[in-house]
Design a protein around this motif. Sequence first.
Motif, PDB file in Angstrom:
ATOM      1  N   ASP A   1      18.039  58.631  30.673  1.00  0.00           N
ATOM      2  CA  ASP A   1      17.180  57.633  31.299  1.00  0.00           C
ATOM      3  C   ASP A   1      17.422  57.568  32.803  1.00  0.00           C
ATOM      4  O   ASP A   1      16.507  57.430  33.602  1.00  0.00           O
ATOM      5  CB  ASP A   1      17.387  56.260  30.660  1.00  0.00           C
ATOM      6  CG  ASP A   1      16.766  56.212  29.270  1.00  0.00           C
ATOM      7  OD1 ASP A   1      15.574  56.556  29.169  1.00  0.00           O
ATOM      8  OD2 ASP A   1      17.463  55.881  28.313  1.00  0.00           O
TER       9      ASP A   1
ATOM     10  N   GLY B   1      13.198  62.263  20.537  1.00  0.00           N
ATOM     11  CA  GLY B   1      13.571  62.169  21.954  1.00  0.00           C
ATOM     12  C   GLY B   1      14.237  63.417  22.499  1.00  0.00           C
ATOM     13  O   GLY B   1      14.933  63.357  23.523  1.00  0.00           O
TER      14      GLY B   1
ATOM     15  N   VAL C   1      19.923  52.960  27.699  1.00  0.00           N
ATOM     16  CA  VAL C   1      19.264  52.575  28.940  1.00  0.00           C
ATOM     17  C   VAL C   1      20.235  51.716  29.737  1.00  0.00           C
ATOM     18  O   VAL C   1      20.654  50.667  29.296  1.00  0.00           O
ATOM     19  CB  VAL C   1      18.003  51.740  28.654  1.00  0.00           C
ATOM     20  CG1 VAL C   1      17.168  51.574  29.894  1.00  0.00           C
ATOM     21  CG2 VAL C   1      17.216  52.361  27.538  1.00  0.00           C
TER      22      VAL C   1
ATOM     23  N   SER D   1       8.568  61.026  34.222  1.00  0.00           N
ATOM     24  CA  SER D   1       8.217  59.886  33.370  1.00  0.00           C
ATOM     25  C   SER D   1       8.776  60.085  31.978  1.00  0.00           C
ATOM     26  O   SER D   1       8.899  61.218  31.512  1.00  0.00           O
ATOM     27  CB  SER D   1       6.697  59.753  33.252  1.00  0.00           C
ATOM     28  OG  SER D   1       6.105  59.780  34.518  1.00  0.00           O
ATOM     29  N   LYS D   2       9.059  58.979  31.326  1.00  0.00           N
ATOM     30  CA  LYS D   2       9.612  59.062  29.969  1.00  0.00           C
ATOM     31  C   LYS D   2       8.491  59.412  28.985  1.00  0.00           C
ATOM     32  O   LYS D   2       7.369  58.923  29.121  1.00  0.00           O
ATOM     33  CB  LYS D   2      10.199  57.697  29.618  1.00  0.00           C
ATOM     34  CG  LYS D   2      11.106  57.717  28.411  1.00  0.00           C
ATOM     35  CD  LYS D   2      11.656  56.304  28.180  1.00  0.00           C
ATOM     36  CE  LYS D   2      12.345  56.206  26.828  1.00  0.00           C
ATOM     37  NZ  LYS D   2      13.783  56.468  26.909  1.00  0.00           N
ATOM     38  N   ILE D   3       8.795  60.251  28.020  1.00  0.00           N
ATOM     39  CA  ILE D   3       7.844  60.478  26.926  1.00  0.00           C
ATOM     40  C   ILE D   3       8.025  59.301  25.975  1.00  0.00           C
ATOM     41  O   ILE D   3       8.981  59.253  25.204  1.00  0.00           O
ATOM     42  CB  ILE D   3       8.104  61.819  26.211  1.00  0.00           C
ATOM     43  CG1 ILE D   3       7.876  62.986  27.191  1.00  0.00           C
ATOM     44  CG2 ILE D   3       7.195  61.963  24.991  1.00  0.00           C
ATOM     45  CD1 ILE D   3       8.038  64.379  26.597  1.00  0.00           C
ATOM     46  N   ASP D   4       7.157  58.315  26.115  1.00  0.00           N
ATOM     47  CA  ASP D   4       7.342  57.091  25.339  1.00  0.00           C
ATOM     48  C   ASP D   4       6.459  57.108  24.090  1.00  0.00           C
ATOM     49  O   ASP D   4       5.720  58.055  23.844  1.00  0.00           O
ATOM     50  CB  ASP D   4       7.079  55.852  26.211  1.00  0.00           C
ATOM     51  CG  ASP D   4       5.690  55.890  26.830  1.00  0.00           C
ATOM     52  OD1 ASP D   4       4.847  56.712  26.385  1.00  0.00           O
ATOM     53  OD2 ASP D   4       5.424  55.110  27.761  1.00  0.00           O
ATOM     54  N   LYS D   5       6.571  56.047  23.324  1.00  0.00           N
ATOM     55  CA  LYS D   5       5.838  55.956  22.054  1.00  0.00           C
ATOM     56  C   LYS D   5       4.333  56.110  22.280  1.00  0.00           C
ATOM     57  O   LYS D   5       3.653  56.785  21.499  1.00  0.00           O
ATOM     58  CB  LYS D   5       6.160  54.587  21.416  1.00  0.00           C
ATOM     59  CG  LYS D   5       5.869  54.497  19.957  1.00  0.00           C
ATOM     60  CD  LYS D   5       6.991  55.066  19.084  1.00  0.00           C
ATOM     61  CE  LYS D   5       6.520  55.396  17.692  1.00  0.00           C
ATOM     62  NZ  LYS D   5       6.107  56.708  17.343  1.00  0.00           N
ATOM     63  N   ASP D   6       3.819  55.513  23.364  1.00  0.00           N
ATOM     64  CA  ASP D   6       2.378  55.604  23.630  1.00  0.00           C
ATOM     65  C   ASP D   6       1.934  57.044  23.797  1.00  0.00           C
ATOM     66  O   ASP D   6       0.904  57.452  23.274  1.00  0.00           O
ATOM     67  CB  ASP D   6       2.020  54.841  24.919  1.00  0.00           C
ATOM     68  CG  ASP D   6       2.027  53.336  24.685  1.00  0.00           C
ATOM     69  OD1 ASP D   6       2.109  52.935  23.505  1.00  0.00           O
ATOM     70  OD2 ASP D   6       1.973  52.586  25.681  1.00  0.00           O
TER      71      ASP D   6
ATOM     72  N   PHE E   1      11.997  64.568  26.167  1.00  0.00           N
ATOM     73  CA  PHE E   1      12.098  63.141  26.485  1.00  0.00           C
ATOM     74  C   PHE E   1      11.414  62.761  27.789  1.00  0.00           C
ATOM     75  O   PHE E   1      11.235  61.589  28.069  1.00  0.00           O
ATOM     76  CB  PHE E   1      13.581  62.745  26.577  1.00  0.00           C
ATOM     77  CG  PHE E   1      14.259  63.326  27.810  1.00  0.00           C
ATOM     78  CD1 PHE E   1      14.587  64.659  27.864  1.00  0.00           C
ATOM     79  CD2 PHE E   1      14.517  62.530  28.927  1.00  0.00           C
ATOM     80  CE1 PHE E   1      15.177  65.207  29.010  1.00  0.00           C
ATOM     81  CE2 PHE E   1      15.098  63.058  30.062  1.00  0.00           C
ATOM     82  CZ  PHE E   1      15.431  64.401  30.101  1.00  0.00           C
ATOM     83  N   SER E   2      11.048  63.751  28.594  1.00  0.00           N
ATOM     84  CA  SER E   2      10.529  63.428  29.932  1.00  0.00           C
ATOM     85  C   SER E   2       9.345  64.325  30.245  1.00  0.00           C
ATOM     86  O   SER E   2       9.226  65.417  29.686  1.00  0.00           O
ATOM     87  CB  SER E   2      11.683  63.632  30.921  1.00  0.00           C
ATOM     88  OG  SER E   2      11.228  63.968  32.213  1.00  0.00           O
TER      89      SER E   2
END
Length: 473
Positions: free
Chosen positions: A104, A138, A4, A113-118, A141-142
Amino acid sequence: MADVQNGDFCSRNPLELFEQVTTQGEKVRSLKAEKAPKDEIEAAVKLLLSLKLSYKTATGQEYKAGSPPTDFTPVSNGPGDAEDEDFVDPWSVQTSNAKGVDYDKLIVRFGSSKIDKDLINRIERVTGHKPHHFLRRGIFFSHRDMNQILDAYENKKPFYLYTGRGPSSEAMHVGHLIPIMFTKWLQEMFNVPLVIQLTDDEKYLWKDLTVEKAYQYAIENIKDLIACGFDINKTFIFSDLDYLGTSPEFYKNILKVQKHVTFNQVKGIFGFTDSDCIGKISFPAIQAAPSFCTSFPQIFNNRKDVQCLIPCAIDQDPYFRMTRDVAPRIGYPKPALMHSVFFPALQGAQTKMSASDPNSSIFLTDTPKQIKTKINKHAFSGGKDTVEEHRKYGGNCDVDVSYMYLTFFLEDDDKLEQIKQAYTSGALLTGELKKALIETLQPLIAAHQQRRKQVTSEMVKEFMTPRKLAFDY
Ligand code: TRP
């Protein structure tokens, strides 16, 4: 995968870009006049070229000294003004970083948008299954609007999957499997219809191919897709050359998209120029149309409201940014997206693979021996030059292509972590790491070849027949 970093992003303002190109052009001229060192001139020229490319992408116009931009579209897929900025569009990927593209930054620039942990946790909760290793690592990832899809799914509202493939040659390589494998997993998790578009028309327009050859490649590629194990009752696979001629509803959607996107916009999004053939200029509408369920009346029974989810590599995003922009104006939901990283060439993560260079990747037609030789000979190594140095300092997984390939194909998280530790510490040598990859890919590809042999022309015909699938609408 990438770190990042919040650097300066490219100026999207065409006037500013124009000024940057002009200043850089002057710099190159004065360096040459001063007979500056060759590498300094080369670096300045490289920056100038990348600025010109940004300018062209942002404005749809070639840079002309002394003529500032006039009529432009502010939609930009352009690279930045820094020399180390990546460039990504459907036809080329450029980065100077051996670790590959900075994903990033790409998320910020593309506005996804990022594919995040949530989100990954939510997918796990909603499906009740362990997330695919492409999500855990990842590789996908998006996204765009993935939460909408999950809301719909939780509320028992239907959605469908759409992905595609441009058949540029008979043989597919392992990188082509990434979106396909992930799409298959999504289909199994959510139990939804899937349509797969083969853009043989696109390849005819872009490559030196006859129409007949492009169609033949589509059929050969479809056999590989079928060999991946898609459910014939839930999947429709089509060639544009075929389906366009038989489906008025598909054509109507293409036409609607064509009416709502201007030449200026596609120039801005795709970098087309006045000398590109009109086939290319109108092609994006053909890739957009399967995002609308009415293109498949036989599957969706003329419903207009079934949302689409598109898993694809991030370089395809420009098509779908355009699609999402048009969708509400022609009365359809915007398609949601999940984006994957690029699959690195054997030679390193700086380039996208080319189907025309047999040594740039592992093909689904390669023999066990070819796989072994290619990896041993061509896979870029993050190891040290001598065994002594390697034992002392360890290898670098971030740039090592064999390690990167293992992240795609070795499902066992513990084993992968062990390899990473051992390579980084120097306990595992490059030859041993390569051996682990060879032993992972050989059986995988042999099994694929076995399954492909079982694919009959009747099966191909059935997958390609417009028909109702195992879902009621
Ligand atoms: N243009 C893509 C290619 O060259 C093929 C494609 C068509 C596609 N529709 C798609 C890819 C939807 C991903 C999702 O490979």
